[in-house]
Design a protein around this motif. Structure first.
Motif, mmCIF file in Angstrom:
data_model
loop_
_atom_site.group_PDB
_atom_site.id
_atom_site.type_symbol
_atom_site.label_atom_id
_atom_site.label_comp_id
_atom_site.label_asym_id
_atom_site.label_seq_id
_atom_site.Cartn_x
_atom_site.Cartn_y
_atom_site.Cartn_z
ATOM 1 N N UNK A 75 0.832 -1.208 0.000
ATOM 2 C CA UNK A 75 0.000 0.000 0.000
ATOM 3 C C UNK A 75 0.866 1.257 0.000
ATOM 4 N N UNK A 76 1.906 1.255 0.824
ATOM 5 C CA UNK A 76 2.744 2.444 0.955
ATOM 6 C C UNK A 76 3.647 2.670 -0.247
ATOM 7 N N UNK A 77 4.177 1.602 -0.819
ATOM 8 C CA UNK A 77 5.172 1.747 -1.888
ATOM 9 C C UNK A 77 4.981 0.702 -2.983
ATOM 10 N N UNK A 78 3.822 0.713 -3.654
ATOM 11 C CA UNK A 78 3.567 -0.322 -4.664
ATOM 12 C C UNK A 78 4.580 -0.302 -5.801
ATOM 13 N N UNK A 79 5.178 0.854 -6.065
ATOM 14 C CA UNK A 79 6.146 0.958 -7.157
ATOM 15 C C UNK A 79 7.442 0.217 -6.860
ATOM 16 N N UNK A 80 7.702 -0.084 -5.591
ATOM 17 C CA UNK A 80 8.943 -0.781 -5.227
ATOM 18 C C UNK A 80 8.775 -2.294 -5.185
ATOM 19 N N UNK A 81 7.550 -2.779 -5.076
ATOM 20 C CA UNK A 81 7.285 -4.212 -4.935
ATOM 21 C C UNK A 81 7.013 -4.815 -6.309
ATOM 22 N N UNK A 82 7.866 -5.742 -6.735
ATOM 23 C CA UNK A 82 7.746 -6.308 -8.085
ATOM 24 C C UNK A 82 6.752 -7.449 -8.167
ATOM 25 N N UNK A 83 6.539 -8.161 -7.060
ATOM 26 C CA UNK A 83 5.573 -9.256 -6.983
ATOM 27 C C UNK A 83 5.309 -9.523 -5.506
ATOM 28 N N UNK A 84 4.194 -10.169 -5.222
ATOM 29 C CA UNK A 84 3.736 -10.287 -3.834
ATOM 30 C C UNK A 84 3.243 -11.704 -3.563
ATOM 31 N N UNK A 85 3.739 -12.303 -2.472
ATOM 32 C CA UNK A 85 3.260 -13.618 -2.022
ATOM 33 C C UNK A 85 2.697 -13.466 -0.609
ATOM 34 N N UNK A 86 1.460 -13.876 -0.436
ATOM 35 C CA UNK A 86 0.747 -13.762 0.844
ATOM 36 C C UNK A 86 0.394 -15.170 1.313
ATOM 37 N N UNK A 87 0.930 -15.554 2.472
ATOM 38 C CA UNK A 87 0.811 -16.924 2.943
ATOM 39 C C UNK A 87 0.160 -16.965 4.323
#
Length: 230
Positions: A75-87
């Motif tokens: 949420x804060x820095x979506x431009x820095x996160x290239x992909x996301x894994x939620x476990x």
């Protein structure tokens, strides 16, 4: 040529040992870094601390509380996160009955009962098939972090915000993964995330509870490898 960065965020009262099998399995495709989630008593500030210590661009994976913080990082820095894994995590606000339970647990920790709380209340719910080695590892991770971190993390989870809008707006490769026997973060939480995320794979790990990274590392590693290269 340098490997892509992967920031791993551990669950409540867990440390890098929770991700030891993944760090080893992914070392040929990712430069792994484990974030610290014990430095503040609210999720927004913990996420800021993660971002302060993270590379400029990175893949991000989080389990349980780590997933909650990962959503706030996105949420804060979506431009820095290239992909996301939620476990084994939860995008919703804390329910009132859970908040009340946390208050009682904070009181117990303040009274010097952290080890009892870990052994009798928390860790037995982490694992689908508890046995001494993993049970003791989970207890020792919690004791290493200590009472003050337990209290800060409890307060942060109590006051967290809903992240459904964050997920709906995150249009990059995502993985939602859960142990099929996770009683702490049931399947409805994961189905909610899957429905919201524009680019997502959903993996359920058989015979695993809340910490499949330790209980079923091979299956978890395979899913994370697939996510990292897609």
């Amino acid at each position: 040529m340098s490997l892509p960065a992967l920031v791993l965020l551990p669950g409540m009262m867990c440390d890098a040992r929770m991700y030891a099998p993944q760090i080893e399995a992914l070392k040929d495709i990712a430069e792994c870094q484990v974030g610290y989630l014990g430095g503040a008593d609210n999720i927004a500030e913990i996420a800021k601390q993660v971002l302060l210590n993270a590379p400029e661009k990175f893949a991000l994976a989080g389990l349980s509380m780590g997933g909650i913080v990962a959503m706030e990082v996105a949420r804060q820095a979506p431009q820095r996160v290239t992909r996301l894994a939620l476990m084994d995590t939860n995008p919703w606000v804390e329910e009132d009955d859970v908040k009340a339970t946390r208050n009682r647990q904070i009181d117990a920790a303040e009274a010097g009962q952290l080890e009892q709380l870990l052994r009798e209340t928390m860790v037995p719910r982490y694992l689908a098939n508890p046995y001494s080695l993993l049970t003791e590892l989970c207890v020792q991770m919690g004791l290493t972090l200590g009472k003050d971190v337990f209290i800060r993390q409890s307060l942060a989870l109590q006051t967290r915000h809903d992240q459904k809008v964050t997920l709906a707006n995150f249009n990059k490769p995502c993985l939602v993964l859960m142990g099929e026997e996770d009683e702490l973060c049931p399947i409805d939480r994961h189905e909610c995330m899957v429905a919201l995320l524009p680019q997502v794979a959903f993996v359920k790990i058989a015979n695993a509870g809340h910490i499949p990274t330790l209980e079923k590392p091979a299956a978890t590693n395979a899913a994370l490898k697939q996510w990292m290269v897609q």
